[in-house]
Design a protein around this motif. Structure first.
Motif, short mmCIF file in Angstrom:
data_model
loop_
_atom_site.label_atom_id
_atom_site.label_comp_id
_atom_site.label_asym_id
_atom_site.label_seq_id
_atom_site.Cartn_x
_atom_site.Cartn_y
_atom_site.Cartn_z
N SER A 87 0.95 -1.24 -0.16
CA SER A 87 0.13 -0.18 0.15
C SER A 87 0.81 1.17 -0.04
CB SER A 87 -0.69 -0.15 1.27
OG SER A 87 -0.33 0.22 2.49
N VAL A 88 1.97 1.17 0.91
CA VAL A 88 2.88 2.51 0.82
C VAL A 88 3.53 2.66 -0.40
CG1 VAL A 88 4.71 3.54 2.02
CG2 VAL A 88 3.11 2.58 3.37
N ALA A 89 4.09 1.49 -0.99
CA ALA A 89 4.65 1.69 -2.49
C ALA A 89 3.69 2.07 -3.53
CB ALA A 89 4.83 0.31 -2.71
N GLU A 90 2.48 1.66 -3.48
CA GLU A 90 1.33 2.15 -4.55
C GLU A 90 1.26 3.60 -4.43
OE1 GLU A 90 -2.84 0.94 -6.78
OE2 GLU A 90 -2.04 -0.42 -4.79
N PHE A 91 0.91 3.85 -2.94
CA PHE A 91 0.74 5.42 -2.59
C PHE A 91 1.80 6.37 -3.21
CE2 PHE A 91 0.95 9.07 -0.17
CZ PHE A 91 0.05 9.53 0.22
N HIS A 92 3.19 5.97 -2.90
CA HIS A 92 4.19 6.74 -3.46
C HIS A 92 4.23 6.70 -4.98
CE1 HIS A 92 5.48 8.35 0.31
NE2 HIS A 92 5.57 7.15 0.92
N LEU A 93 4.07 5.80 -5.77
CA LEU A 93 4.14 5.62 -6.92
C LEU A 93 3.00 6.45 -7.61
CD1 LEU A 93 5.70 4.37 -9.34
CD2 LEU A 93 3.94 2.32 -9.26
N LEU A 94 1.68 6.34 -7.10
CA LEU A 94 0.73 7.36 -7.40
C LEU A 94 1.23 8.71 -7.20
CD1 LEU A 94 -2.66 5.45 -6.38
CD2 LEU A 94 -1.86 5.89 -8.77
N GLN A 95 1.81 9.14 -6.51
CA GLN A 95 2.09 10.68 -6.27
C GLN A 95 3.10 10.80 -7.23
OE1 GLN A 95 2.61 13.02 -3.28
NE2 GLN A 95 0.65 12.34 -2.93
N THR A 96 4.14 10.06 -7.52
CA THR A 96 5.04 10.11 -8.50
C THR A 96 4.52 10.59 -10.11
OG1 THR A 96 6.88 9.07 -7.47
CG2 THR A 96 7.13 9.35 -9.69
N LEU A 97 3.58 9.63 -10.21
CA LEU A 97 2.71 9.84 -11.40
C LEU A 97 2.22 10.98 -11.48
CD1 LEU A 97 1.93 5.92 -12.01
CD2 LEU A 97 3.12 7.48 -13.52
N LYS A 98 1.50 11.34 -10.64
CA LYS A 98 0.62 12.60 -10.42
C LYS A 98 1.65 13.85 -10.65
CE LYS A 98 -3.25 13.33 -9.81
NZ LYS A 98 -4.41 13.32 -10.94
N GLN A 99 2.71 13.83 -10.17
CA GLN A 99 3.60 14.92 -10.21
C GLN A 99 4.03 15.19 -11.68
OE1 GLN A 99 6.56 14.01 -7.31
NE2 GLN A 99 5.39 14.53 -5.80
N HIS A 100 4.09 14.10 -12.51
CA HIS A 100 4.45 13.97 -13.83
C HIS A 100 3.09 13.95 -14.59
CE1 HIS A 100 8.37 12.64 -12.10
NE2 HIS A 100 8.66 13.29 -13.14
N ASP A 101 2.15 14.47 -14.23
CA ASP A 101 0.74 14.83 -15.01
C ASP A 101 0.43 13.51 -15.71
OD1 ASP A 101 -1.07 16.64 -15.79
OD2 ASP A 101 0.01 17.23 -17.78
N VAL A 102 0.33 12.65 -15.15
CA VAL A 102 -0.21 11.29 -15.66
C VAL A 102 -1.47 11.06 -15.06
CG1 VAL A 102 -0.11 8.76 -16.07
CG2 VAL A 102 1.96 10.16 -15.77
#
Length: 235
Positions: A87-102
């Motif tokens: 869950s923590v890994a997915e949370f941070h991966l989503l954060q990264t993707l949002k920051q790159h406008d995905v």
């Protein structure tokens, strides 16, 4: 702003601009049911609950194993540190993707409960409003070239961030009422260097189109795939 709660057996990371009150209880479906804030649910390996927050609707998911092993140990995973939990890994991966406008769901909160050498995990993330997965849409109508282009662009942007979506299929791609494409379900996905795996992602997606064509007679042809692939290459 991201905040964390860390105890001996508990770890929570959350975005306090999206949720702040009752953070330790927000992963309990009964908490939302008692407040009459459950707006729906979906069945998969378990039940995903859709709940109404102050600023958006959210999806609450408890991580469960699939396959034969999942029938023996349904929701426990080996613990190797808070940041390596699903869950923590997915949370941070989503954060990264949002920051790159995905176009992916906003991560709201993730919880891990440690139980000796194992852990259980939960994720609260944005429910994309007015959206259906491609299977549902293609059962009703074919997609336009513009819609295939929108899908291809989001996949390409994801790949430019070097994110390997290990289960890229047409159940995990949504279209909303405005024609925006979204990619969901990043459990067990990760950032990976190199290029070869990107073709494997695309081939997995192609197989899912063919699978649903045979299974549900979706309104899709090989020419549609060419439209998507061309847009992916040109972006």
């Amino acid at each position: 702003m991201l905040k964390t709660v860390e105890q001996k057996k508990l770890y929570i990371v959350f975005d306090d601009s999206l949720i702040s009150d009752n953070i330790e209880r927000c992963f309990d479906a009964q908490f939302w049911l008692k407040q009459d804030k459950v707006v729906g649910s979906a069945k998969g390996r378990g039940t995903t609950w859709f709940v109404q927050l102050a600023k958006m609707q959210a999806a609450l998911r408890h991580y469960r194993r699939g396959g034969l092993f999942g029938k023996i140990i349904s929701d426990h995973y080996i613990f190797n540190g808070w940041q390596k939990t699903r869950s923590v890994a997915e949370f941070h991966l989503l954060q990264t993707l949002k920051q790159h406008d995905v176009n992916v769901p906003k991560p709201i909160a993730a919880r891990v409960i440690k139980r000796n050498f194992c852990y259980q995990a939960d994720l609260l993330s944005e429910k994309i409003p007015n959206a259906q997965d491609l299977v549902a849409v293609l059962q009703q109508r074919p997609l336009t070239e513009t819609e295939y282009s929108a899908i291809a662009i989001q996949i390409k942007k994801m790949h430019q961030v070097q994110v390997n979506h290990t289960d890229l299929n047409i159940h995990n791609i949504l279209l909303d009422n405005d024609g925006k494409a979204w990619i969901i379900d990043f459990d067990k996905c990760y950032q990976q260097q190199g290029e070869a795996w990107k073709e494997a992602n695309l081939q997995r997606l192609l197989r899912s189109f063919n699978k649903e064509l045979n299974k549900r007679q979706i309104k899709w042809t090989q020419n549609d795939w060419q439209s998507l692939f061309n847009a992916y290459q040109q972006f």
